[in-house]
Design a protein around this motif. Structure first.
Motif, PDB file in Angstrom:
ATOM      1  N   LEU A 138     -37.371 -20.960 -58.029  1.00  0.00           N
ATOM      2  CA  LEU A 138     -35.882 -22.106 -57.922  1.00  0.00           C
ATOM      3  C   LEU A 138     -35.452 -21.632 -56.492  1.00  0.00           C
ATOM      4  O   LEU A 138     -35.024 -22.768 -55.861  1.00  0.00           O
ATOM      5  N   ASP A 139     -36.159 -20.853 -55.663  1.00  0.00           N
ATOM      6  CA  ASP A 139     -35.856 -20.885 -54.378  1.00  0.00           C
ATOM      7  C   ASP A 139     -36.618 -21.730 -53.525  1.00  0.00           C
ATOM      8  O   ASP A 139     -35.895 -22.407 -52.875  1.00  0.00           O
ATOM      9  N   ARG A 140     -37.608 -22.038 -54.113  1.00  0.00           N
ATOM     10  CA  ARG A 140     -38.323 -22.954 -53.527  1.00  0.00           C
ATOM     11  C   ARG A 140     -38.457 -24.473 -54.031  1.00  0.00           C
ATOM     12  O   ARG A 140     -37.883 -25.289 -53.113  1.00  0.00           O
ATOM     13  N   ALA A 141     -37.124 -23.887 -54.845  1.00  0.00           N
ATOM     14  CA  ALA A 141     -37.049 -26.202 -55.120  1.00  0.00           C
ATOM     15  C   ALA A 141     -35.181 -26.215 -54.552  1.00  0.00           C
ATOM     16  O   ALA A 141     -35.507 -27.174 -54.479  1.00  0.00           O
ATOM     17  N   LEU A 142     -34.656 -24.614 -54.402  1.00  0.00           N
ATOM     18  CA  LEU A 142     -33.773 -25.879 -53.523  1.00  0.00           C
ATOM     19  C   LEU A 142     -34.522 -26.273 -51.946  1.00  0.00           C
ATOM     20  O   LEU A 142     -33.412 -26.367 -51.482  1.00  0.00           O
ATOM     21  N   ASP A 143     -35.550 -25.968 -51.102  1.00  0.00           N
ATOM     22  CA  ASP A 143     -36.269 -26.927 -50.029  1.00  0.00           C
ATOM     23  C   ASP A 143     -36.208 -27.954 -50.718  1.00  0.00           C
ATOM     24  O   ASP A 143     -36.472 -28.858 -49.681  1.00  0.00           O
ATOM     25  N   SER A 144     -36.175 -28.617 -51.741  1.00  0.00           N
ATOM     26  CA  SER A 144     -36.664 -29.753 -52.054  1.00  0.00           C
ATOM     27  C   SER A 144     -35.595 -30.815 -52.291  1.00  0.00           C
ATOM     28  O   SER A 144     -34.268 -30.325 -52.827  1.00  0.00           O
ATOM     29  N   GLU A 145     -34.973 -31.710 -51.901  1.00  0.00           N
ATOM     30  CA  GLU A 145     -33.989 -32.496 -52.165  1.00  0.00           C
ATOM     31  C   GLU A 145     -33.173 -33.122 -53.213  1.00  0.00           C
ATOM     32  O   GLU A 145     -32.840 -33.597 -53.729  1.00  0.00           O
ATOM     33  N   ALA A 146     -34.340 -33.694 -54.031  1.00  0.00           N
ATOM     34  CA  ALA A 146     -34.300 -33.695 -55.046  1.00  0.00           C
ATOM     35  C   ALA A 146     -34.478 -32.292 -56.364  1.00  0.00           C
ATOM     36  O   ALA A 146     -33.358 -33.027 -57.203  1.00  0.00           O
ATOM     37  N   GLY A 147     -34.753 -31.164 -55.905  1.00  0.00           N
ATOM     38  CA  GLY A 147     -34.928 -30.079 -56.983  1.00  0.00           C
ATOM     39  C   GLY A 147     -33.595 -29.587 -56.324  1.00  0.00           C
ATOM     40  O   GLY A 147     -32.897 -28.507 -57.461  1.00  0.00           O
ATOM     41  N   ALA A 148     -32.841 -29.209 -54.727  1.00  0.00           N
ATOM     42  CA  ALA A 148     -32.092 -28.530 -54.759  1.00  0.00           C
ATOM     43  C   ALA A 148     -30.519 -29.161 -55.594  1.00  0.00           C
ATOM     44  O   ALA A 148     -29.789 -27.774 -56.129  1.00  0.00           O
ATOM     45  N   PRO A 149     -30.046 -29.522 -55.644  1.00  0.00           N
ATOM     46  CA  PRO A 149     -28.648 -30.190 -56.762  1.00  0.00           C
ATOM     47  C   PRO A 149     -28.768 -29.877 -57.908  1.00  0.00           C
ATOM     48  O   PRO A 149     -27.741 -29.105 -58.807  1.00  0.00           O
ATOM     49  N   VAL A 150     -30.253 -29.495 -58.261  1.00  0.00           N
ATOM     50  CA  VAL A 150     -30.382 -29.013 -59.494  1.00  0.00           C
ATOM     51  C   VAL A 150     -30.426 -27.400 -59.322  1.00  0.00           C
ATOM     52  O   VAL A 150     -29.460 -26.564 -60.431  1.00  0.00           O
ATOM     53  N   ALA A 151     -31.169 -26.572 -58.685  1.00  0.00           N
ATOM     54  CA  ALA A 151     -31.231 -25.170 -58.708  1.00  0.00           C
ATOM     55  C   ALA A 151     -29.454 -24.651 -58.577  1.00  0.00           C
ATOM     56  O   ALA A 151     -29.836 -23.513 -58.969  1.00  0.00           O
ATOM     57  N   ARG A 152     -29.693 -25.569 -57.571  1.00  0.00           N
ATOM     58  CA  ARG A 152     -27.830 -24.986 -57.352  1.00  0.00           C
ATOM     59  C   ARG A 152     -27.089 -24.279 -58.464  1.00  0.00           C
ATOM     60  O   ARG A 152     -25.964 -24.069 -58.725  1.00  0.00           O
ATOM     61  N   ARG A 153     -27.159 -25.532 -59.650  1.00  0.00           N
ATOM     62  CA  ARG A 153     -26.269 -24.982 -61.150  1.00  0.00           C
ATOM     63  C   ARG A 153     -27.198 -23.526 -61.883  1.00  0.00           C
ATOM     64  O   ARG A 153     -26.356 -23.447 -62.360  1.00  0.00           O
ATOM     65  N   ILE A 154     -28.224 -23.176 -61.469  1.00  0.00           N
ATOM     66  CA  ILE A 154     -28.675 -22.217 -62.167  1.00  0.00           C
ATOM     67  C   ILE A 154     -28.688 -21.015 -61.464  1.00  0.00           C
ATOM     68  O   ILE A 154     -28.844 -20.637 -59.938  1.00  0.00           O
ATOM     69  N   THR A 155     -27.797 -19.591 -62.319  1.00  0.00           N
ATOM     70  CA  THR A 155     -28.125 -18.945 -62.436  1.00  0.00           C
ATOM     71  C   THR A 155     -29.074 -17.368 -62.358  1.00  0.00           C
ATOM     72  O   THR A 155     -28.419 -17.787 -64.046  1.00  0.00           O
ATOM     73  N   VAL A 156     -29.898 -17.000 -61.437  1.00  0.00           N
ATOM     74  CA  VAL A 156     -30.624 -16.371 -62.376  1.00  0.00           C
ATOM     75  C   VAL A 156     -30.392 -14.487 -62.767  1.00  0.00           C
ATOM     76  O   VAL A 156     -29.470 -13.985 -61.421  1.00  0.00           O
ATOM     77  N   LYS A 157     -29.917 -14.447 -63.567  1.00  0.00           N
ATOM     78  CA  LYS A 157     -29.685 -12.600 -64.082  1.00  0.00           C
ATOM     79  C   LYS A 157     -30.900 -12.024 -63.941  1.00  0.00           C
ATOM     80  O   LYS A 157     -31.288 -12.661 -65.300  1.00  0.00           O
ATOM     81  N   PRO A 158     -31.469 -11.084 -64.147  1.00  0.00           N
ATOM     82  CA  PRO A 158     -32.938 -10.179 -64.220  1.00  0.00           C
ATOM     83  C   PRO A 158     -32.005  -9.167 -65.159  1.00  0.00           C
ATOM     84  O   PRO A 158     -32.321  -7.876 -64.364  1.00  0.00           O
ATOM     85  N   ILE A 159     -31.739  -9.482 -66.468  1.00  0.00           N
ATOM     86  CA  ILE A 159     -30.734  -7.888 -67.094  1.00  0.00           C
ATOM     87  C   ILE A 159     -31.209  -8.741 -68.400  1.00  0.00           C
ATOM     88  O   ILE A 159     -31.556 -10.731 -69.014  1.00  0.00           O
ATOM     89  N   SER A 160     -31.159  -7.990 -69.378  1.00  0.00           N
ATOM     90  CA  SER A 160     -31.127  -7.899 -70.795  1.00  0.00           C
ATOM     91  C   SER A 160     -29.816  -9.302 -71.631  1.00  0.00           C
ATOM     92  O   SER A 160     -28.736  -9.171 -70.892  1.00  0.00           O
ATOM     93  N   ALA A 161     -30.362 -10.319 -71.327  1.00  0.00           N
ATOM     94  CA  ALA A 161     -29.019 -10.901 -72.037  1.00  0.00           C
ATOM     95  C   ALA A 161     -27.694 -10.310 -73.318  1.00  0.00           C
ATOM     96  O   ALA A 161     -26.943 -10.381 -73.027  1.00  0.00           O
ATOM     97  N   PHE A 162     -29.091  -9.459 -74.121  1.00  0.00           N
ATOM     98  CA  PHE A 162     -27.817  -8.354 -74.823  1.00  0.00           C
ATOM     99  C   PHE A 162     -26.659  -7.746 -73.978  1.00  0.00           C
ATOM    100  O   PHE A 162     -25.451  -7.742 -74.130  1.00  0.00           O
ATOM    101  N   SER A 163     -27.198  -7.419 -72.493  1.00  0.00           N
ATOM    102  CA  SER A 163     -26.184  -6.538 -71.774  1.00  0.00           C
ATOM    103  C   SER A 163     -24.866  -8.086 -71.233  1.00  0.00           C
ATOM    104  O   SER A 163     -23.628  -7.907 -71.259  1.00  0.00           O
ATOM    105  N   LEU A 164     -25.564  -8.855 -70.737  1.00  0.00           N
ATOM    106  CA  LEU A 164     -24.915 -10.192 -69.883  1.00  0.00           C
ATOM    107  C   LEU A 164     -23.576 -10.658 -71.235  1.00  0.00           C
ATOM    108  O   LEU A 164     -22.558 -10.785 -71.042  1.00  0.00           O
ATOM    109  N   LEU A 165     -23.950 -10.401 -72.374  1.00  0.00           N
ATOM    110  CA  LEU A 165     -23.218 -11.327 -73.519  1.00  0.00           C
ATOM    111  C   LEU A 165     -22.492 -10.548 -73.950  1.00  0.00           C
ATOM    112  O   LEU A 165     -21.190 -10.368 -74.580  1.00  0.00           O
ATOM    113  N   SER A 166     -23.321  -9.221 -74.048  1.00  0.00           N
ATOM    114  CA  SER A 166     -22.163  -8.614 -74.654  1.00  0.00           C
ATOM    115  C   SER A 166     -20.815  -7.472 -73.482  1.00  0.00           C
ATOM    116  O   SER A 166     -19.450  -7.172 -73.924  1.00  0.00           O
TER     117      SER A 166
END
Length: 261
Positions: A138-166
């Motif tokens: 995702l970080d490397r996609a931010l360096d691309s003109e085509a990929g950056a607008p898409v990558a900016r809409r994504i937030t990576v959470k290195p956690i369990s979805a159980f924790s996030l949703l709970s």
């Protein structure tokens, strides 16, 4: 401790993990030196050729895995995102720019397709090695003109979805809850290993099965404001036999089970 993968302990690798905003502590039990021999070891996470790679120790499984959102099959798919089955399932009849939690993000390809369709995506990946691959790509996609607008809409959470949703449910903030929760649990292993893609065989060595997928579905239905979407093999049963989807969207080899809430 029995480990199925290690992270090669090198200053550049540690620096990259920090740069990506990932908790270095998540890797504490996996740091090791290159060339280490352990009975259960299947793969090595390393910094090589300017990217994080996951290299299988089985030579039959070919080249290392690295995440590239802009080329190959994913590059083709994100440029035609509106035609993708996952986008149709997540959108339903809505024309709004929805918020989506990709609860089992893996290497993030579905997250990238959804973001390319204009949605804001939170990508949850609890397995440290896979989260590192995802965040690096995702970080490397931010360096691309085509990929950056898409990558900016994504937030990576290195956690369990159980924790996030709970946590979202416990907070009681209706606005913070996602419109849609998407699940793509690890499909059951096929009886003939040759039928499974080499990349998926490496992935399974590191991640294992999603044994808590049914519990995650129940939590997702409580957390989502509009619908939950579950990817399944086309000929398999529903994720939970007692909980039938409202409708399905069929593809050639897989389908999307949609649970309106």
């Amino acid at each position: 401790m029995s480990r199925t993968w290690i992270a090669v302990d090198h200053p550049e690798m540690r620096q990259r993990i920090k740069q990506l905003g990932l908790p270095v502590s998540h890797f504490d039990e996996y740091w090791s030196q290159e060339g280490v021999q352990e009975e259960e070891l299947k793969a090595v996470l390393e910094w090589r050729e300017g990217q994080i790679q996951l290299r299988s120790l089985n030579p039959e499984l070919g080249l290392p895995i690295a995440v590239d959102f802009l080329h190959g099959k994913t590059g083709f798919r994100f440029q035609r995102a509106q035609h993708e089955m996952i986008v149709k399932a997540v959108a339903g009849r809505s024309k709004d720019r929805l918020t989506v939690v990709d609860a089992t993000a893996g290497l993030g390809r579905d997250s990238f397709i959804l973001a390319a369709a204009g949605y804001s995506v939170i990508s949850c990946e609890r397995q440290p090695a896979i989260a590192a691959l995802l965040a690096d790509g995702l970080d490397r996609a931010l360096d691309s003109e085509a990929g950056a607008p898409v990558a900016r809409r994504i937030t990576v959470k290195p956690i369990s979805a159980f924790s996030l949703l709970s946590d979202l449910l416990a907070a009681g903030d209706e606005l913070a809850r996602p419109d849609v929760v998407y699940l793509d649990p690890m499909f059951p292993e096929r009886s003939k290993p040759a039928l499974v893609k080499k990349e998926m065989r490496i992935f399974r060595d590191v991640v294992g099965d999603d044994i808590d997928a049914e519990s995650l579905l129940t939590l997702a239905i409580n957390a989502a404001k509009k619908r939950v979407v579950v990817k399944r093999p086309r000929k398999s049963g529903a994720l939970m036999a007692a909980m039938k989807p409202g409708y399905q969207i069929l593809g050639k080899s897989s389908r999307m089970d949609v649970y309106p809430v």
